[in-house]
Structure formats: structure tokens, C-alpha cells
Design a protein around this motif. Sequence first.
Motif, mmCIF file in Angstrom:
data_model
loop_
_atom_site.group_PDB
_atom_site.id
_atom_site.type_symbol
_atom_site.label_atom_id
_atom_site.label_comp_id
_atom_site.label_asym_id
_atom_site.label_seq_id
_atom_site.Cartn_x
_atom_site.Cartn_y
_atom_site.Cartn_z
ATOM 1 N N ASP A 71 5.974 -9.835 5.870
ATOM 2 C CA ASP A 71 6.969 -8.878 5.370
ATOM 3 C C ASP A 71 7.382 -9.296 3.971
ATOM 4 O O ASP A 71 7.680 -10.478 3.722
ATOM 5 C CB ASP A 71 8.201 -8.855 6.286
ATOM 6 N N THR B 9 -3.586 -3.123 0.972
ATOM 7 C CA THR B 9 -2.871 -2.708 2.178
ATOM 8 C C THR B 9 -2.445 -3.978 2.913
ATOM 9 O O THR B 9 -3.285 -4.846 3.197
ATOM 10 C CB THR B 9 -3.764 -1.854 3.093
ATOM 11 N N ILE C 240 11.219 -1.600 -2.087
ATOM 12 C CA ILE C 240 10.940 -1.136 -0.726
ATOM 13 C C ILE C 240 10.489 -2.300 0.140
ATOM 14 O O ILE C 240 9.925 -3.278 -0.353
ATOM 15 C CB ILE C 240 9.869 -0.027 -0.718
ATOM 16 N N GLU C 241 10.767 -2.179 1.421
ATOM 17 C CA GLU C 241 10.329 -3.187 2.380
ATOM 18 C C GLU C 241 8.885 -2.898 2.763
ATOM 19 O O GLU C 241 8.503 -1.752 3.000
ATOM 20 C CB GLU C 241 11.217 -3.163 3.617
ATOM 21 N N GLY C 242 8.060 -3.945 2.809
ATOM 22 C CA GLY C 242 6.659 -3.783 3.138
ATOM 23 C C GLY C 242 6.238 -4.661 4.294
ATOM 24 O O GLY C 242 6.497 -5.871 4.285
ATOM 25 N N GLN D 290 8.261 -1.766 -7.138
ATOM 26 C CA GLN D 290 7.219 -0.935 -7.737
ATOM 27 C C GLN D 290 7.769 -0.040 -8.845
ATOM 28 O O GLN D 290 7.168 0.970 -9.195
ATOM 29 C CB GLN D 290 6.553 -0.069 -6.660
ATOM 30 N N GLY E 187 0.357 -2.539 7.260
ATOM 31 C CA GLY E 187 0.024 -1.137 7.074
ATOM 32 C C GLY E 187 0.561 -0.530 5.784
ATOM 33 O O GLY E 187 0.156 0.562 5.399
ATOM 34 N N GLN E 188 1.488 -1.226 5.111
ATOM 35 C CA GLN E 188 2.074 -0.712 3.881
ATOM 36 C C GLN E 188 1.091 -0.842 2.714
ATOM 37 O O GLN E 188 0.476 -1.883 2.514
ATOM 38 C CB GLN E 188 3.354 -1.491 3.547
ATOM 39 N N GLN E 189 0.927 0.225 1.947
ATOM 40 C CA GLN E 189 0.112 0.178 0.739
ATOM 41 C C GLN E 189 0.975 -0.197 -0.457
ATOM 42 O O GLN E 189 2.122 0.248 -0.580
ATOM 43 C CB GLN E 189 -0.533 1.545 0.465
ATOM 44 N N THR E 190 0.449 -0.997 -1.352
ATOM 45 C CA THR E 190 1.123 -1.283 -2.618
ATOM 46 C C THR E 190 0.055 -1.441 -3.691
ATOM 47 O O THR E 190 -1.139 -1.493 -3.399
ATOM 48 C CB THR E 190 2.020 -2.527 -2.531
#
Length: 781
Positions: A150, A145, A165-167, A155, A170-173
Motif C-alpha cells: 500500500d 500496476t 491517492i491511496e494505492g 500524481q 490492482g491500482q494503476q499509476t
Amino acid sequence: MNMQTKTTPDRVRGEAGLTGAEARARLAQTGPNAMPDTDRSLWQSALEKFWAPVPWMLEAAIVLQLALGKTLEAGIIFGLLLFNATLGLFQESRATATLKELKSQLALNATARRDGVWKTVPATELVTGDVVKLSLGGVVPADVTLTSGDVLLDQSMLTGESIPIEGGAGQQTFAGALIRRGEAEALVTATGVRTKFGRTAELVRVAHVVSSQQRAVMGVVRNLAFFNGIVILALVAYALFLKMPLTEILPLVLTAVLASIPVALPATFTLASALGARALAKDGVLPTRLSAVDEAATMDVLCSDKTGTLTRNALTVTKVHAMPDYKDDQVLALAALASSDSGQDPVDAAICAVARGKAPPEALTVQKFTPFDPASKMSEAAATDAKDAACRIVKGAFAVVVQLTPPSPEATTAADAMQNQGFRVLAVAAGPAHAMKLIGLIALSDPPREDSASLISQLHMLGVRVVMVTGDAPATAAIVAHEVGLEGAVCPASGIPDKIRASTYAVFAGVLPEDKYRLVKAFQGSGHTVGMCGDGANDAPALRQAQIGIAVSTATDVAKSAAGMVLTQPGLYGIVAAVKQGRVIFQRILTYTMNSIIKKIVTVLFLAAGLIMTGHAILTPLLMVIIMVAGDFLAMSLTTDNVTVSARPNVWRIGNMTRAGVIFGLFLLAFCIGLLATGTFLLHLPAKAQQTLAFITLVFGSQATIYALRARRHLWQVRPSVWLVASSLVDVLIAASLALAGLAMSALSPGLVASVFAAAVAFALVLDVVKIPVFAWLDIS
């Protein structure tokens, strides 16, 4: 009142990460950030080839031969057993290669904060709670997470979505994702087999389906063992009734057991598939499992991934909507000025590619470029015109850009229409910073391949139902499906039932790798033979579970290793070629299997009938071994025969094949009994000569059966292959030469041998007439 906030240890550590001691303790508890090694040794794989129905029967025959002191015959049968095992070893599965490739996708090293400082550690040593640094061009080493920074995340190998996608925080990858732009820090949430990538690897490891080829062999052996077992017991009972000595009963039983073994059946399946694989290689298809070649004949459902399979897996400018007073070329030219020409950002790359050579409304010189910012959802350029006046050019999300310009109902309507078509919509604005104008809209999409529609049409004509399986949104998937000719309902993304018919839905959207795997099993649960076509690691479990998994030319090594076939050329023509070639192989194996059933049933019944007619065994174990070697293995030339491809998916109907074998077998049995009766009661041949007559009658009659049944039409309508004719001549010449010379048997006159051959030719013509209604009745095509 004092208020205390309870936090987890990982949250308390925050940017500090773990200490070295904590990391070691967690590593000891959870294990390494890697896939488990499940490789089998070569010896284990080899030994398995001796543990199956046909090998069991051969091994029992060897024991009986040795018990009777027949070492020569035992040695020959052992050679047959070894031959079958060696061929079978070549079709060993590639699950091990798949897991190795999945493991290689994990980054070898990672940058983690340990004891308050950044350290380079092996990715296998990462644990839950580690804080790692993600940088441009790197691979995400575990499920994480993002906590700061940024990045642009690719994926596609996991989700199948071609647009990065922009991360941000809080973004999960997930493990295996690529960092296309930027830098960030992240908290590790899962490692090893517990990651999304790891679960995919585990699904590939456990995914398994028994091939129709395996079921066919088991079915044939089961039916033969049951039927012939009853006959052999009756044979022994009658021999005891005649009070035959044990020294005569044991060879009789051994001969009957040898007659029951379809000794070359597994080897024939392997050889036929290998020849089919060689033919497919010329069409740009490389099978990784030989069983996939003949499975293609039975496939009636193809689950096709969208991204990279039905589409190009590349963003393309699909539509441009210019506002009044502007042209499409001007919209693209201004958008290109606000785009990076480095090729790293797929959106910018698509716009720059189509904008080459196009000029903006006026000559502009870019003074400063600001790349896409996920926070503002825009990229922009500061430019000057010929009069040195400042001009701001902005490209980004429609909802953001329109706030910088006067309201435009026309633009809103156009944007809504494009989004309803499944396109990604960008807006372009330009002008002085305080008075910007909306220039136009640009729609981007991942367009279908040129050959997708024709491929689907050809597969439908071959009786194969094609359904789209994708992680994309239902609206986007439905639009692409319509463009390639897939018409039908879209399955709700809420869930996939345990059993489903292919005709129910045309599109399955919003699915995860586990869903694709479960969908394949649901189709199989409804009796379908499933093909799965895909290109990414997200497709690997379903590719493995499907009877025929097909990886396209752009597929990752993970998908290629999991698939049964790999297309080496762009486009999907190879799937049609695989279906047609699979059906050729099916027809060849079907003919051999049917002849094997007939021959094994008739030989045992002929032994029983001969015992009743003559009071002694009409074949010796040695004669039976000669028939096995010369007849069964020379008949493998059927794998090269010329056949007619069926217009619908083939199905292994073992029950119907056995019924056909019994019907045709009764005709062959009548032929054999008739000739033996002639030699016994009319010609008054002695016992040894009767055995020779029985031997050549079986050999010549079997050849007649092969030519009568090798085609579903009359025998003269389909020309046999050169190899089949040559092997038949060798088989007939060997039998005739041994009978005339009296080698391993009593000699017969040339006239009698020629008469038996002539009778066999006449028998083939009779059987050719009988087969047409029998094949139609039992639906054998």
C-alpha cells in the motif's frame, strides 16, 4: 476432465519477475525507457534563418548585384541578411529544453526483480513485464500496476489533482508519480514514449502552432511580392518599349527589386518583442519565446488550469460541523490527535495546521498512533484521560466512521451538503472502544487564490474570455469556477468537439492531458487565439500548442520549458501585464509594418512613374541601398514609440493593412510625383539632379508618413518617443547632408532641400486628416 487455465507469461512469472535474458530481448525490441533525442544542431537552426521569404529576396538581390559587378552594394546587402539571421536565431524555440526536462523526471535507477533477486538497474533498462519495488520518497520509473503493498501516490504532475491517492493491489499509476508513503511491488505495463508521461513528452514535441507574427510577415511579403512583381514586369516592358539598353534595364530592375524588400521587418518584430520582454521582466514575467510577447496582444481565450493556477494547490480545512454538545475547536483538536504531525500526509498536515492551540473536550494523552490505512480508510489514536481511562479517537471517511457510532441523520445530511459543494468530507469519532460517539465533520478543499477573481474580471474587461480546464470532477470544478467569477455551462467529460467557440462553456472538467491539447486545437480551429495557463507536466502539451502558454510561479520545470511565458511571482497579475504589454508591442509593430507596406509599394510605383516622366531611372541601386540602410533600420526606433493600448484583442488583418497601405501610398505617391514633376518640368533639373531630388523626396516623405500614421488619433495627441525623434533627425540629416555635399549623387541647393522638407511637413498634416476615416473604415485599431 482436466481443466487448464491459460495465462500470460508476465502473469506466470508473478513475483519472480523476468530473467536477465528476457529483459535484454525485450529491451532490444521496445527500446530504452526514455524519451527520443530530437535536438537540432546550432548549424541547422542557423541555416533555417536563411531560408524564408525575406532572406530569399535579399539573396536574389545579392546575386543580381554580383552579376552587375557591384561588390560594395552586394556586401552591404549581405550584411543586412546576416543581421536579420543573427537576431532571428535568438528566438529559437525551447522544445529541446522541454524534452530534456521530461526525460529528467524519469528515475535514474530502479529496483527490479531479475533472475529471482532484487537488483538496482538503470531506469532506462526497464521493460514491460519487469517487477519493480516502489518505496517512500521514490519516483515511479514507468507505468505500472501495483501487485502488493500500500502506498500514497502523488500524481499531481500528471493528473493535476492536488490530493494524493491511496494505492493498493490492482491500482494503476504512471511514470513520474511520487511515493509519499508506504512501499509496494508493481508490474511494469509501459515504458518510454508509451508511458502516460512519455505520451505527454511526445505531445510537447509535436505540438506546434504558427504564430500570428509568422503569418503577418508571410502575408506582408506575399502581398508585396505579388503587387510589386506585377509593377516590375510592367516596368521592364516599358523599358523595352523605349528600347533602353540592357546595361540600363538591369540596374533599373535591381533597384526595383531592392525597393520591394521589407529588409528590416523580421528584425523589427524581434527587437519589439525583446523590448517587450524586458518590460515584462519588471512585472515578474519571463518570456521563453519572444513570439509569445506579441501573441499576448491577440489572445482572446485563456484556458486556465484549476489546481495550482486558480487555486492554491494546497488542501485547507474549509468547514467544520460539530455535533451537539461539541464545538468546532474540539472537533479539530481530536482530529489532530488522530493525525500525523510529520507533514508527509497532506490531509493530516491541513488538520494539524488549523488545530494548533485548540484543546480537546478533556485532557488526553496519546499512547499509540496508527497512521491512515487505505484498507480501513481511517487513522486512529489510542489515548488516556486524566483518570487513566482509555479513549479511542478515529478520523476517516464518513461512510466508514459512522458505522462505529450510533446513526445520525443530522450528520448524514450535513455530509451530503458538504460533498455536493465539492468538499472532501472526513468524520471524527471518539470515546470508549465499545461506545464511541460522532464528534463532528471536517470539510477539506483546495481554495481559490485571492487574486483569481480579480484577474478574471480584468481579463474580461480586456476582451479575453477565460475558461477553466481541469481533471477534477464537474461538481468540484463548477464550484471553484463560481467562486472565481466564471459563470457558464460545464462541458460534458464525454468528449471535446473538433471546433468549439469560447462562449459555449465556462468549465471543461474531467479532462486528460491529451484532452487539454485537443481543446486548445479546437479553439484554434474556430479562429481563436488561445492562451493556456498551467503548472504541471500534464499541462505541457497544451502550453506548447497554445499561441501563448503561461506557466505560473509554482509550475514544474516541464511546464516552464513548454510555456511561452513564466510567471516568477505568486499570483496571476503577470497575465494582465502580459496582455497589456503585448498590445503595446502590437501597436508598434503595426505602425512599422504599415509604413513598410506603403514605402515598398510607393517606391516601386515611383520608379515606374519616374521612368515615364523622365525616360530614365530616377534612382540608382546605390541610392536604393542607402534608403534601405538609413530608412528601414532607423525606422526600427518605432519599437520604442509611445502608443495607446487597445481595449480589445488585436488582430493581424493583413488584407486591410494592405488596403490602407495602398490608400495612404497613393497620397505619398502623389506627393513624390508632384515634387519630381516640379523639379523636372519647372526647375528643369538635369537627370542626375532628378535622381537626388527623388532620393530626398522619398526620405522626407517616408518620415512624414511615419509621424502621420504612428497613432490612431491625431499626431499631436500622442507624444513620440525620444528614440523615434532622434532616429528621424539622423535619417533626415544623412539624406540632406549627402544631397548638399553631392556624395554618391549630384548636389542640390540648400533652398531646394529645405523646400522639399517643408513640403513633407505639410504632407504629414494632410495625411493626418485622411487617416482617421480610413482607419475606422478598415477596422484598424
